[in-house]
Design a protein around this motif. Structure first.
Motif, PDB file in Angstrom:
ATOM      1  N   GLN A 141       0.829  -1.209   0.000  1.00 18.86           N
ATOM      2  CA  GLN A 141       0.000   0.000   0.000  1.00 18.86           C
ATOM      3  C   GLN A 141       0.860   1.255   0.000  1.00 18.86           C
ATOM      4  OE1 GLN A 141      -3.534  -0.233   2.821  1.00 18.86           O
ATOM      5  NE2 GLN A 141      -2.421  -2.097   3.367  1.00 18.86           N
ATOM      6  N   ALA A 142       1.909   1.243   0.810  1.00 22.01           N
ATOM      7  CA  ALA A 142       2.832   2.389   0.827  1.00 22.01           C
ATOM      8  C   ALA A 142       3.545   2.520  -0.512  1.00 22.01           C
ATOM      9  CB  ALA A 142       3.845   2.219   1.961  1.00 22.01           C
ATOM     10  N   VAL A 143       3.932   1.401  -1.086  1.00 23.46           N
ATOM     11  CA  VAL A 143       4.573   1.415  -2.404  1.00 23.46           C
ATOM     12  C   VAL A 143       3.613   1.985  -3.442  1.00 23.46           C
ATOM     13  CG1 VAL A 143       5.479  -0.055  -4.253  1.00 23.46           C
ATOM     14  CG2 VAL A 143       6.158  -0.479  -1.873  1.00 23.46           C
ATOM     15  N   HIS A 144       2.343   1.618  -3.343  1.00 22.58           N
ATOM     16  CA  HIS A 144       1.340   2.122  -4.281  1.00 22.58           C
ATOM     17  C   HIS A 144       1.276   3.650  -4.225  1.00 22.58           C
ATOM     18  CE1 HIS A 144      -2.468   2.090  -6.575  1.00 22.58           C
ATOM     19  NE2 HIS A 144      -2.789   3.100  -5.785  1.00 22.58           N
ATOM     20  N   VAL A 145       1.185   4.203  -3.024  1.00 29.39           N
ATOM     21  CA  VAL A 145       1.100   5.660  -2.884  1.00 29.39           C
ATOM     22  C   VAL A 145       2.388   6.316  -3.360  1.00 29.39           C
ATOM     23  CG1 VAL A 145       0.880   7.558  -1.226  1.00 29.39           C
ATOM     24  CG2 VAL A 145      -0.586   5.544  -1.024  1.00 29.39           C
ATOM     25  N   ASP A 146       3.525   5.722  -3.036  1.00 29.99           N
ATOM     26  CA  ASP A 146       4.802   6.278  -3.477  1.00 29.99           C
ATOM     27  C   ASP A 146       4.902   6.287  -4.995  1.00 29.99           C
ATOM     28  OD1 ASP A 146       7.384   7.356  -2.581  1.00 29.99           O
ATOM     29  OD2 ASP A 146       8.241   5.575  -3.533  1.00 29.99           O
ATOM     30  N   ARG A 147       4.388   5.235  -5.625  1.00 25.17           N
ATOM     31  CA  ARG A 147       4.401   5.186  -7.085  1.00 25.17           C
ATOM     32  C   ARG A 147       3.480   6.252  -7.677  1.00 25.17           C
ATOM     33  NH1 ARG A 147       6.353   1.491 -10.147  1.00 25.17           N
ATOM     34  NH2 ARG A 147       4.632   1.750 -11.637  1.00 25.17           N
ATOM     35  N   VAL A 148       2.349   6.504  -7.040  1.00 27.61           N
ATOM     36  CA  VAL A 148       1.459   7.576  -7.496  1.00 27.61           C
ATOM     37  C   VAL A 148       2.196   8.911  -7.477  1.00 27.61           C
ATOM     38  CG1 VAL A 148      -0.588   8.932  -6.902  1.00 27.61           C
ATOM     39  CG2 VAL A 148      -0.694   6.435  -6.836  1.00 27.61           C
ATOM     40  N   LEU A 149       2.913   9.164  -6.400  1.00 27.49           N
ATOM     41  CA  LEU A 149       3.664  10.426  -6.287  1.00 27.49           C
ATOM     42  C   LEU A 149       4.774  10.490  -7.326  1.00 27.49           C
ATOM     43  CD1 LEU A 149       3.948  10.611  -2.394  1.00 27.49           C
ATOM     44  CD2 LEU A 149       2.333  11.824  -3.873  1.00 27.49           C
ATOM     45  N   HIS A 151       4.864   8.987 -10.305  1.00 27.54           N
ATOM     46  CA  HIS A 151       4.304   9.206 -11.629  1.00 27.54           C
ATOM     47  C   HIS A 151       3.763  10.621 -11.774  1.00 27.54           C
ATOM     48  CE1 HIS A 151       4.943   5.271 -13.195  1.00 27.54           C
ATOM     49  NE2 HIS A 151       4.211   4.670 -12.271  1.00 27.54           N
ATOM     50  N   THR A 152       3.237  11.180 -10.697  1.00 28.48           N
ATOM     51  CA  THR A 152       2.780  12.566 -10.741  1.00 28.48           C
ATOM     52  C   THR A 152       3.939  13.486 -11.077  1.00 28.48           C
ATOM     53  OG1 THR A 152       1.040  12.149  -9.116  1.00 28.48           O
ATOM     54  CG2 THR A 152       1.710  14.415  -9.416  1.00 28.48           C
ATOM     55  N   ALA A 153       5.106  13.205 -10.487  1.00 27.85           N
ATOM     56  CA  ALA A 153       6.288  14.008 -10.778  1.00 27.85           C
ATOM     57  C   ALA A 153       6.732  13.836 -12.226  1.00 27.85           C
ATOM     58  CB  ALA A 153       7.423  13.621  -9.827  1.00 27.85           C
ATOM     59  N   SER A 165       6.957  24.644  -3.282  1.00 31.26           N
ATOM     60  CA  SER A 165       5.633  25.159  -2.950  1.00 31.26           C
ATOM     61  C   SER A 165       4.526  24.318  -3.584  1.00 31.26           C
ATOM     62  CB  SER A 165       5.493  26.606  -3.427  1.00 31.26           C
ATOM     63  OG  SER A 165       5.598  26.676  -4.848  1.00 31.26           O
ATOM     64  N   SER A 166       4.860  23.600  -4.645  1.00 37.90           N
ATOM     65  CA  SER A 166       3.847  22.820  -5.344  1.00 37.90           C
ATOM     66  C   SER A 166       3.710  21.436  -4.727  1.00 37.90           C
ATOM     67  CB  SER A 166       4.234  22.653  -6.824  1.00 37.90           C
ATOM     68  OG  SER A 166       3.404  21.692  -7.434  1.00 37.90           O
ATOM     69  N   PRO A 167       2.486  20.933  -4.535  1.00 42.84           N
ATOM     70  CA  PRO A 167       2.313  19.581  -4.010  1.00 42.84           C
ATOM     71  C   PRO A 167       2.780  18.521  -4.996  1.00 42.84           C
ATOM     72  CG  PRO A 167       0.210  20.469  -4.721  1.00 42.84           C
ATOM     73  CD  PRO A 167       1.211  21.591  -4.810  1.00 42.84           C
ATOM     74  N   HIS A 168       3.052  18.928  -6.249  1.00 45.22           N
ATOM     75  CA  HIS A 168       3.480  17.975  -7.275  1.00 45.22           C
ATOM     76  C   HIS A 168       4.962  18.137  -7.621  1.00 45.22           C
ATOM     77  CE1 HIS A 168      -0.716  17.081  -7.886  1.00 45.22           C
ATOM     78  NE2 HIS A 168      -0.973  18.337  -8.137  1.00 45.22           N
ATOM     79  N   HIS A 169       5.731  18.791  -6.714  1.00 46.72           N
ATOM     80  CA  HIS A 169       7.096  19.086  -7.121  1.00 46.72           C
ATOM     81  C   HIS A 169       7.884  17.802  -7.379  1.00 46.72           C
ATOM     82  CE1 HIS A 169      10.662  18.655  -4.494  1.00 46.72           C
ATOM     83  NE2 HIS A 169       9.829  18.551  -3.492  1.00 46.72           N
ATOM     84  N   ARG A 170       8.896  17.882  -8.190  1.00 45.88           N
ATOM     85  CA  ARG A 170       9.471  16.721  -8.871  1.00 45.88           C
ATOM     86  C   ARG A 170       9.913  15.597  -7.958  1.00 45.88           C
ATOM     87  NH1 ARG A 170      13.664  17.929 -13.481  1.00 45.88           N
ATOM     88  NH2 ARG A 170      13.293  15.708 -13.691  1.00 45.88           N
ATOM     89  N   HIS A 171      10.452  15.937  -6.784  1.00 43.83           N
ATOM     90  CA  HIS A 171      11.006  14.898  -5.934  1.00 43.83           C
ATOM     91  C   HIS A 171      10.118  14.594  -4.739  1.00 43.83           C
ATOM     92  CE1 HIS A 171      14.575  14.748  -8.357  1.00 43.83           C
ATOM     93  NE2 HIS A 171      14.772  16.034  -8.198  1.00 43.83           N
TER      94      HIS A 171
END
Length: 365
Positions: A141-149, A151-153, A165-171
């Motif tokens: 489950q943690a891996v799933h959320v980490d992968r979402v983040l 891919h968002t980056a 400042s952005s919730p989608h910042h690259r790292h």
């Protein structure tokens, strides 16, 4: 039927080394495999190009990556919350939540399919208990959320590395976990703590133990065991009632582990660990939100290293209680006893992702 293949996310790094060594292979392959699991976020063995073909062939024959398929993703109108309905190998399903706050991203992780504790205002308690999750299913489950983040980056490459400042910042990486999803973590102690050890491994996801909060309904033997093992995760205890009778009416587990026994275990924890406990109090209009209850909580916890988290009641289909508007008055009374408190920020209520709302109507559908 569940597969007989070994779930790689259920292995500690040492166990992975033992597995590979047992196959008569060089230990360097275990280190590379670990990197692929937690740093490269691979989804298939073919992507593990640094591993020799014979190693990948053995892995495909005897193990599985254990990734959880998304049956449904739901996004809240608050813009900060996503809920994932995840399918397990045996067709049961669980819910996991991604929550964004200023400066951090948190995953709310489940530890069981359903829950046996039966708290009256909790949707998971209302659905009943099916089974424990394995350590691998908790880690996944943690891996799933980490992968979402991750891919968002990748989908937003124009964002600057310095743009924090952005919730989608690259790292952006997952750095906080709350074991507050479906299930009672201390009812599934061994699998939960093994998952914590895997997630905290510095060569993998590298989560700090103090960035993980475990919420319990008050399983006294588990609190004592956590203390004796000097577990560094943060402990949150669901209180909700300041007398034995009031608490047992809301939290059936209190009939087995009484309020007195729970308070003794909590004092043992704070004394031996030299750490504070978070006590969770769901505010229910006309039931436990009045000044008498606030004074009772203050008297109960006075002198203990504690903080009270006040949680506005969230709607569930099986409980008719109403949320309270008395949080500020409650806080003022607690402050008079020297007890700090916060009011839980509500997230994902419109998608059933708030505290106490996680449930699957048919966990095996």
């Amino acid at each position: 039927m569940p597969s007989s293949l070994l779930n790689l996310y259920g292995f500690t790094r040492a166990e992975l080394g033992t597995l590979v060594a047992g196959w008569g292979l060089n230990a360097v392959h275990a280190a590379r495999l670990w990197k692929y699991l937690y740093l490269e976020r691979v989804v298939e063995f073919a992507a593990m190009e640094e591993l020799p073909l014979r190693v990948r062939t053995r892995l495909e024959a005897e193990t599985t990556l254990g990734l959880l398929a998304t049956s449904r993703e739901t996004r809240s109108s608050d813009g900060f919350t996503r809920k994932y309905l995840l399918a397990l190998e045996d067709a049961h399903r669980i819910e996991t939540v991604l929550m964004r706050y200023k400066g951090r991203t948190t995953a709310c992780i489940s530890s069981q399919v359903g829950c046996a504790m039966g708290c009256v205002f909790c949707a998971t308690g209302q659905m009943g208990y099916t089974r424990h999750l394995t350590a691998g299913e908790i880690v996944a489950q943690a891996v799933h959320v980490d992968r979402v983040l991750w891919h968002t980056a990748e989908e937003n490459p124009a964002l600057s590395e310095s743009d924090h400042s952005s919730p989608h910042h690259r790292h952006e990486r997952l750095r906080n976990i709350v074991l507050m999803g479906m299930g009672e973590p201390l009812h599934n102690y061994d699998a939960v703590m093994k998952a914590v050890d895997i997630l905290c491994d510095g060569a993998g996801m590298g989560l700090g133990a103090k960035k993980i909060t475990l919420s319990t309904v008050g399983v006294v033997p588990g609190i004592i065991r956590m203390t004796d093992e000097k577990r560094q995760v943060c402990l949150a205890v669901s209180l909700h009632g300041a007398t034995q009778a009031e608490r047992a009416a809301l939290v059936p587990a209190a009939r087995k582990w009484t309020l007195d026994a729970l308070m003794d275990a909590c004092r043992y924890y704070t004394t031996k660990m030299d750490r504070r406990i978070f006590f969770e109090w769901t505010l229910i209009d006309g039931k436990n939100d009045g000044p008498d209850q606030a004074h009772a909580v203050g008297a109960l916890l006075k002198g203990m290293a504690a903080q009270v988290n006040l949680i506005p009641l969230n709607p569930t289909s099986g409980y008719a209680g109403a949320p309270s508007n008395n949080a500020k008055k409650f806080q003022d009374i607690l402050a008079g006893y020297g007890l700090p408190s916060t009011v839980r920020q509500r997230r994902g209520i419109d998608i059933g992702a708030g505290c106490g709302q996680l449930a699957v109507a048919d966990a095996s559908a």
